[in-house]
Scaffold this motif. Structure first.
Motif, PDB file in Angstrom:
ATOM      1  N   PRO A 157      94.717  16.543 -15.351  1.00 41.03           N
ATOM      2  CA  PRO A 157      94.267  17.387 -16.331  1.00 41.03           C
ATOM      3  C   PRO A 157      94.822  18.792 -16.605  1.00 41.03           C
ATOM      4  CG  PRO A 157      92.414  16.691 -15.241  1.00 41.03           C
ATOM      5  CD  PRO A 157      93.400  16.367 -14.286  1.00 41.03           C
TER       6      PRO A 157
ATOM      7  N   SER B  81      95.932  27.702 -17.873  1.00 39.93           N
ATOM      8  CA  SER B  81      94.708  27.264 -18.285  1.00 39.93           C
ATOM      9  C   SER B  81      93.409  28.049 -17.801  1.00 39.93           C
ATOM     10  CB  SER B  81      94.568  25.760 -17.600  1.00 39.93           C
ATOM     11  OG  SER B  81      94.764  25.962 -16.107  1.00 39.93           O
TER      12      SER B  81
ATOM     13  N   ALA C 147      93.828  21.161 -18.581  1.00 35.44           N
ATOM     14  CA  ALA C 147      92.897  21.851 -18.292  1.00 35.44           C
ATOM     15  C   ALA C 147      91.438  21.382 -17.803  1.00 35.44           C
ATOM     16  CB  ALA C 147      92.343  22.615 -19.703  1.00 35.44           C
ATOM     17  N   LEU C 148      91.303  21.495 -16.721  1.00 36.98           N
ATOM     18  CA  LEU C 148      90.346  20.737 -15.833  1.00 36.98           C
ATOM     19  C   LEU C 148      89.054  20.484 -16.457  1.00 36.98           C
ATOM     20  CD1 LEU C 148      89.888  18.941 -13.192  1.00 36.98           C
ATOM     21  CD2 LEU C 148      89.540  21.097 -12.026  1.00 36.98           C
TER      22      LEU C 148
ATOM     23  N   SER D 115      87.293  27.896 -18.578  1.00 37.90           N
ATOM     24  CA  SER D 115      87.923  27.395 -17.347  1.00 37.90           C
ATOM     25  C   SER D 115      87.233  27.567 -16.214  1.00 37.90           C
ATOM     26  CB  SER D 115      89.405  28.175 -17.383  1.00 37.90           C
ATOM     27  OG  SER D 115      89.221  29.492 -16.958  1.00 37.90           O
TER      28      SER D 115
ATOM     29  N   GLY E 208      93.461  23.766 -13.739  1.00 34.27           N
ATOM     30  CA  GLY E 208      94.303  22.665 -14.496  1.00 34.27           C
ATOM     31  C   GLY E 208      95.798  22.884 -14.051  1.00 34.27           C
TER      32      GLY E 208
ATOM     33  N   THR F  56      88.574  18.740 -19.725  1.00 35.34           N
ATOM     34  CA  THR F  56      88.760  17.304 -19.772  1.00 35.34           C
ATOM     35  C   THR F  56      87.331  16.691 -18.852  1.00 35.34           C
ATOM     36  OG1 THR F  56      91.193  17.061 -19.414  1.00 35.34           O
ATOM     37  CG2 THR F  56      90.012  15.449 -18.416  1.00 35.34           C
TER      38      THR F  56
ATOM     39  N   HIS G 200      95.023  15.849 -21.759  1.00 39.83           N
ATOM     40  CA  HIS G 200      94.204  16.945 -22.190  1.00 39.83           C
ATOM     41  C   HIS G 200      93.192  16.252 -23.370  1.00 39.83           C
ATOM     42  CE1 HIS G 200      92.832  20.680 -23.245  1.00 39.83           C
ATOM     43  NE2 HIS G 200      92.921  20.558 -24.413  1.00 39.83           N
TER      44      HIS G 200
END
Length: 387
Positions: free
Chosen positions: A330, A21, A332-333, A27, A16, A336, A273
């Protein structure tokens, strides 16, 4: 050929864009340097209906020491690994040009276009850090004007090399043993301030003819290159009216160069987010900021912290504004992607994050198809020129 609706991209920055993140339990940071992490992320983005994934890259190591994830896999390698496992999503890796020969950039992106059957792009970036210059030892750090002048020449060389083979240069005549028609290979004979390249390429012309060129218009120097060279221009803005005004200005500048503004897509970067509620989303961003001991999100820039349903409303408003598309960034990838996946399962057909007009039965489009752009004529062919 025309494309309706909003072009949707997603930028995948490690775990992210937020430097903390990686500390979230969801994560996947432990797998960040594996192929499986990236194939899962990009396959999920494709399932969600995104038109393209943007893959950042740099020759430098992220600042922050042990508090952040440091290092990254090569963006072109990630895209190439993912290409045979996907069928629709565009793959747009960053390839810095400051310390990279355009001949090698040309080959890498052409090979990706073949591997993806016409879904490749190239985001042009420059290297600004002294540590990167020292790693190569070829030249000192350059100012922005010099960097983007060099980038402009690099794009010119790369696109000429993409055209140095005509479409029918490969004849593959087994009885005579002739693989290519030498008359359909061309020397590009480019001499500029930074490069002298004769060519031709060692790679045939790719499925798109010219893979998609992307430039972020972050300052006057990069914007000047963008309006001259890019098929996609990425922008940021404080609010939607500012974004639409920026689009108008860029389109006028594109027209002033003699290009058709309708052949260039202007995409708005949108940090996001997403979680089940706006309250939880803001709480999670605050937690990330606490771990990093400083705020990350630039609240003066257009962004969305909230729910996936709320994102639908934001995207609908952007669509009405006339902006060509959006690149989600994003914070936090995985969070999302998880929120969008849950929302997709509940969404009504036609909601923007669902890309409902794409079906498994429809033919797989190239990235140019997604952008509504024709396959360009070869500038060296006798039948026409792509200027």
């Amino acid at each position: 050929m025309s494309k309706t609706g909003l072009f949707l991209g997603i930028e995948t920055v490690g775990t992210g864009t937020h430097p903390a993140s990686w500390r979230r339990a969801d994560s996947g940071a432990e797998d960040l340097f594996t192929a499986g992490y990236w194939t899962a992320v990009i396959a999920t983005a494709e399932t969600l209906g995104f038109d393209a994934v943007f893959l950042p890259d740099s020759f430098g190591i992220q600042a922050g020491g042990t508090a952040v994830t440091r290092g990254r896999l090569d963006a072109v390698a990630i895209a190439a690994r993912t290409a045979p496992l996907t069928s629709r999503i565009g793959l747009i890796p960053q390839v810095p040009v400051t310390h990279t020969e355009p001949f090698h950039a040309s080959k890498a992106v052409t090979a990706l276009d073949f591997a993806s059957l016409g879904r490749a792009g190239w985001e042009v970036t420059v290297s600004t850090a002294e540590v990167e210059a020292k790693a190569f030892g070829r030249k000192d750090v350059q100012d922005r004007e010099s960097l983007w002048h060099e980038a402009d020449e690099a794009v010119e060389v790369v696109t000429r090399l993409w055209d140095s083979w005509e479409d029918d240069a490969e004849i593959r005549d087994v009885p005579t043993g002739r693989f290519i028609d030498r008359d359909r290979l061309h020397y590009i004979d480019f001499t500029g301030d930074n490069f002298s390249v004769r060519g031709p390429s060692i790679t045939p012309r790719s499925p798109q003819g010219q893979p998609i060129v992307t430039v972020r218009a972050d300052d006057p120097e990069s914007a000047e290159v963008a309006v001259r060279r890019a098929d996609i221009i990425r922008i940021t803005a404080t609010d939607l009216p500012t974004a639409t005004e920026r689009r108008t200005v860029l389109r006028a500048a594109i027209a002033a160069t003699g290009r058709d503004p309708d052949t260039v897509q202007i995409l708005l970067d949108l940090p996001v987010h997403l979680t089940d509620s706006a309250v939880d989303a803001h709480s999670e961003v605050a937690e990330l900021d606490g771990w990093a001991a400083q705020p990350h999100l630039d609240t003066d820039r257009l962004h969305h912290v909230g729910t996936a349903a709320g994102l639908d409303d934001v995207l609908a408003e952007i669509t009405r504004s006339g902006i060509d598309g959006v690149v989600l960034r994003p914070i936090a990838l995985r969070a999302t992607l998880t929120a969008l996946t849950a929302h997709r399962a509940e969404a009504e057909p036609g909601q923007l994050v669902d890309a409902g007009e794409i079906t498994e039965a429809s033919p797989a489009p190239t990235l140019r198809d997604r952008l509504g752009l024709p396959r360009p004529l070869n500038r060296y062919a006798t039948t026409g020129a792509a200027l």
